[in-house]
Structures are given as C-alpha cells and as structure tokens.
Design a protein around this motif. Sequence first.
Motif, PDB file in Angstrom:
ATOM      1  N   GLN A 189      43.339  -9.732  34.727  1.00 55.58           N
ATOM      2  CA  GLN A 189      42.127  -9.300  35.433  1.00 55.58           C
ATOM      3  C   GLN A 189      40.958 -10.217  35.126  1.00 55.58           C
ATOM      4  N   THR A 190      40.761 -10.526  33.848  1.00 48.17           N
ATOM      5  CA  THR A 190      39.656 -11.407  33.455  1.00 48.17           C
ATOM      6  C   THR A 190      39.816 -12.784  34.087  1.00 48.17           C
ATOM      7  N   ALA A 191      41.048 -13.305  34.073  1.00 51.73           N
ATOM      8  CA  ALA A 191      41.304 -14.617  34.672  1.00 51.73           C
ATOM      9  C   ALA A 191      40.939 -14.621  36.146  1.00 51.73           C
ATOM     10  N   LEU A 192      41.389 -13.601  36.879  1.00 48.24           N
ATOM     11  CA  LEU A 192      41.123 -13.551  38.315  1.00 48.24           C
ATOM     12  C   LEU A 192      39.631 -13.374  38.594  1.00 48.24           C
ATOM     13  N   ASP A 241      38.368 -21.324  24.462  1.00 50.91           N
ATOM     14  CA  ASP A 241      37.980 -21.635  23.083  1.00 50.91           C
ATOM     15  C   ASP A 241      37.742 -20.383  22.248  1.00 50.91           C
ATOM     16  N   ALA A 242      37.386 -19.284  22.900  1.00 51.93           N
ATOM     17  CA  ALA A 242      37.084 -18.063  22.153  1.00 51.93           C
ATOM     18  C   ALA A 242      38.334 -17.296  21.742  1.00 51.93           C
ATOM     19  N   SER A 243      39.346 -17.258  22.623  1.00 54.82           N
ATOM     20  CA  SER A 243      40.468 -16.366  22.293  1.00 54.82           C
ATOM     21  C   SER A 243      41.810 -16.717  22.916  1.00 54.82           C
ATOM     22  N   LEU A 244      41.870 -17.657  23.848  1.00 53.93           N
ATOM     23  CA  LEU A 244      43.130 -17.928  24.544  1.00 53.93           C
ATOM     24  C   LEU A 244      43.921 -19.091  23.966  1.00 53.93           C
ATOM     25  N   GLY A 245      43.245 -20.167  23.670  1.00 61.96           N
ATOM     26  CA  GLY A 245      43.951 -21.369  23.241  1.00 61.96           C
ATOM     27  C   GLY A 245      44.543 -21.243  21.857  1.00 61.96           C
ATOM     28  N   PRO A 246      45.614 -22.000  21.581  1.00 63.16           N
ATOM     29  CA  PRO A 246      46.105 -22.069  20.195  1.00 63.16           C
ATOM     30  C   PRO A 246      44.962 -22.494  19.277  1.00 63.16           C
ATOM     31  N   PRO A 250      47.342 -11.056  20.443  1.00 62.32           N
ATOM     32  CA  PRO A 250      48.808 -11.179  20.399  1.00 62.32           C
ATOM     33  C   PRO A 250      49.565 -10.311  21.401  1.00 62.32           C
ATOM     34  N   LEU A 251      48.892  -9.323  22.009  1.00 63.15           N
ATOM     35  CA  LEU A 251      49.567  -8.439  22.975  1.00 63.15           C
ATOM     36  C   LEU A 251      49.498  -8.963  24.406  1.00 63.15           C
ATOM     37  N   ARG A 252      48.897 -10.133  24.602  1.00 66.93           N
ATOM     38  CA  ARG A 252      48.561 -10.502  25.974  1.00 66.93           C
ATOM     39  C   ARG A 252      49.757 -10.902  26.837  1.00 66.93           C
ATOM     40  N   ASP A 253      50.955 -10.938  26.311  1.00 62.18           N
ATOM     41  CA  ASP A 253      52.144 -11.181  27.132  1.00 62.18           C
ATOM     42  C   ASP A 253      52.832  -9.880  27.549  1.00 62.18           C
ATOM     43  N   VAL A 254      52.285  -8.733  27.127  1.00 60.80           N
ATOM     44  CA  VAL A 254      52.942  -7.445  27.362  1.00 60.80           C
ATOM     45  C   VAL A 254      52.147  -6.631  28.380  1.00 60.80           C
ATOM     46  N   PRO A 255      52.772  -6.225  29.501  1.00 65.41           N
ATOM     47  CA  PRO A 255      52.064  -5.420  30.498  1.00 65.41           C
ATOM     48  C   PRO A 255      51.587  -4.089  29.922  1.00 65.41           C
ATOM     49  N   GLU A 256      50.524  -3.565  30.501  1.00 59.43           N
ATOM     50  CA  GLU A 256      49.907  -2.332  30.002  1.00 59.43           C
ATOM     51  C   GLU A 256      50.894  -1.159  29.958  1.00 59.43           C
ATOM     52  N   LYS A 257      51.686  -0.991  31.019  1.00 59.14           N
ATOM     53  CA  LYS A 257      52.618   0.139  31.050  1.00 59.14           C
ATOM     54  C   LYS A 257      53.668   0.020  29.950  1.00 59.14           C
ATOM     55  N   GLU A 258      54.047  -1.203  29.597  1.00 63.41           N
ATOM     56  CA  GLU A 258      55.029  -1.382  28.530  1.00 63.41           C
ATOM     57  C   GLU A 258      54.412  -1.088  27.168  1.00 63.41           C
ATOM     58  N   GLU A 267      45.698 -20.194  31.723  1.00 61.02           N
ATOM     59  CA  GLU A 267      45.628 -20.741  30.365  1.00 61.02           C
ATOM     60  C   GLU A 267      45.698 -22.267  30.383  1.00 61.02           C
ATOM     61  N   GLU A 268      46.583 -22.818  31.224  1.00 58.36           N
ATOM     62  CA  GLU A 268      46.701 -24.277  31.296  1.00 58.36           C
ATOM     63  C   GLU A 268      45.430 -24.909  31.862  1.00 58.36           C
ATOM     64  N   LEU A 269      44.911 -24.330  32.935  1.00 56.10           N
ATOM     65  CA  LEU A 269      43.679 -24.860  33.522  1.00 56.10           C
ATOM     66  C   LEU A 269      42.493 -24.681  32.583  1.00 56.10           C
ATOM     67  N   ALA A 270      42.446 -23.535  31.875  1.00 56.28           N
ATOM     68  CA  ALA A 270      41.339 -23.288  30.954  1.00 56.28           C
ATOM     69  C   ALA A 270      41.313 -24.328  29.843  1.00 56.28           C
ATOM     70  N   GLY A 271      42.495 -24.740  29.390  1.00 58.44           N
ATOM     71  CA  GLY A 271      42.561 -25.780  28.365  1.00 58.44           C
ATOM     72  C   GLY A 271      42.018 -27.101  28.863  1.00 58.44           C
ATOM     73  N   ILE A 272      42.342 -27.447  30.120  1.00 55.79           N
ATOM     74  CA  ILE A 272      41.844 -28.696  30.715  1.00 55.79           C
ATOM     75  C   ILE A 272      40.324 -28.640  30.869  1.00 55.79           C
ATOM     76  N   VAL A 273      39.828 -27.493  31.347  1.00 52.60           N
ATOM     77  CA  VAL A 273      38.387 -27.335  31.552  1.00 52.60           C
ATOM     78  C   VAL A 273      37.642 -27.390  30.215  1.00 52.60           C
ATOM     79  N   ALA A 274      38.193 -26.723  29.205  1.00 57.85           N
ATOM     80  CA  ALA A 274      37.552 -26.729  27.891  1.00 57.85           C
ATOM     81  C   ALA A 274      37.478 -28.139  27.323  1.00 57.85           C
TER      82      ALA A 274
END
Length: 322
Positions: A177-180, A196-201, A217-225, A276-283
């Motif tokens: 949602q935040t990305a969109l 830089d705040a929370s997504l990148g390694p 660390p939960l960001r790969d898991v859908p809310e319902k799961e 995430e990939e584009l955010a890294g390039i932009v950062a």
Amino acid sequence: MNCNRCAEPAVMHAAYSGAHLCEAHFLESVEKRVRRRIRRDDLVPRSATPDNPQKWLIGLSGGKDSVVLTQILYETFHEDPRIELICLTIHEGIEGYRDKSLDACLELTDDLDFTHEVLSYEDEFDVRMDQVVEDDPENMAACAYCGVFRRDLLSNYAEDIDADLLLTGHNLDDEAQTALMNFLEGDVAQIAKHFDASLGPLSERRTGDAFVPRAKPLRDVPEKEVALYAHLRDLPAHITECPHSSEAYRGEIQQLLYGLEENHPGTRHSILSGYEELAGIVAERYDADGDDPDLRECTECGSTTTREICRKCSLLESIQAV
C-alpha cells in the motif's frame, strides 16, 4: 485439499503460489520467510558477538502483526547471546481500545519473560488521543497526529536505550500500500527516504548515525497469513480496528489492492519487489546528487529534525492552544 508437502489436510491456500499447506507446514513457511528477510536485510551484523551483542527494540502494539513478529523473533533469538530483545508498547489514550491490546502485550511478554516497557502519550506529552480527536486543531485525520507522536516515542526510546535496531510489524499489505501510494503521489524523494529508513539491507542504506535504523521482517507475509498464524498459535493478539482509524486514501488503496490481488494473485509481491529495486536506485541517485536533508536539533525538545521546530512539537503547540 491436502497439503502439498504431506498428507495432512490443508488449512490455507496461497493463490499467489498455488500452495496448499497444512498447519505445521504453514507455520513453518511464515517463520522461514521472516528469517529469510532477516538474512537478506543484513540485520545481524558480523560484528555481533556474545561480548558485543546487538540490542533490538520491538514496537509491540498488541495487534496481530507485532505479536506474531515478537513471537518469531523470540523463538529465533532467545538463546542467541548476540541479540538482546526488548519490547516497547505505547498507550495513546484511546478508551476501550489500547487497554485491551496492552493486556495482550503483557500476557505475551510475561509468557516469554521479555523486558517490556510501556510509555503513554499522557505521561510523555500530556495529551490523550481521545481528546486530540475531539479538538482536532489541525483539521486532519487522527492517524496523522498519532503517527507523529508514536514515531517520536519509538525513536527517542530506541536512542535512550542505545538500541541498534528498531523493528516493527509491517506486513506485505502495509508495504505494498505504501509503495503504491508513493508511486501515485509521484513522491520520488519519499521513495528514496523509504529505502534508507526501513526497506534496504542495512549495508546499502545511507542514513548515517542520525537515527536508529528500522526493519520490517514481516513484510514478505500477507496480512491474512499473519492473522492465521496468530490464530493457529493461539497468540494473545487484540485484533480490532482502532476506533479513530480514518486514513481514507490508504483505505482506497487497500481496496484497490484487494481487487487486484483477487484477480491477479501475486500483485502485492510484484509491486513490493519492483518498488524495492527502484527505491534502491533512487536512493543511490539522491545520495550521489548530495540531496541529504539539512538535519538539526528541534529548538523545543532537541529531537533530530529538518525544521526549526519538529512536527511533534508544532502539533503539541496547536493542541495546547485549543
């Protein structure tokens, strides 16, 4: 349907992968994704040793996401002398809501024998969200006030205890949602800041020492799961919407993603992966252009900010002037 990995009955079907999983394999799947994200984001540095442990602060609200995150982090690291886990719960002053979720936090941390601190808006800022919503001096959504105050307390407490990392329970739906929203608003600077705040390694971020780094660390898991995991583990999660929740735009994006995911399974994963990939390039570009924010100390409270007076202090001034 039976589980794809054994003969047990499936408890869930992941349309985005086609997998049917039984209870045991579903729980294992969630835990593996969280631990894989911890590895991919370099959250445990090589410098961490029993003699030089990392101090991790978990934002524990009592909702399903933070409770599941806390449980998995505990089971992953409670016997690892390199990691010290501490929980912080923030009481916003919302009658009939936060008290119940605080009970869930206390039950969980008592069971796990966790170091657990509770801070309140009333004690720290002399405000309660119920009263802020009623007065609404800035004529904006309750979440806008609450988010500023919560972030301030989390960040300052993390700094006070000299934490190495601040972890929150944002799930895949939250981050997609935040990305969109950032894409649709054309907010390129915010995309770089998000990375830089929370997504990148951690090894790829450009935050310096001004703030305690965050991780999700939960960001790969859908809310319902996440909700299903909490249910199957019988975790003490308080699964109720905040009565003041009114982020209308985010709600529209949420409904849009629900429809896209139903018709095109995997949409959330694709959005976040590409983002995430584009955010890294932009950062990286912003860093190369020298577009770092001009950080200073707030003249009122001393917090790090880009303004003369930080957003928290300016909101408190508006509230006190009512």
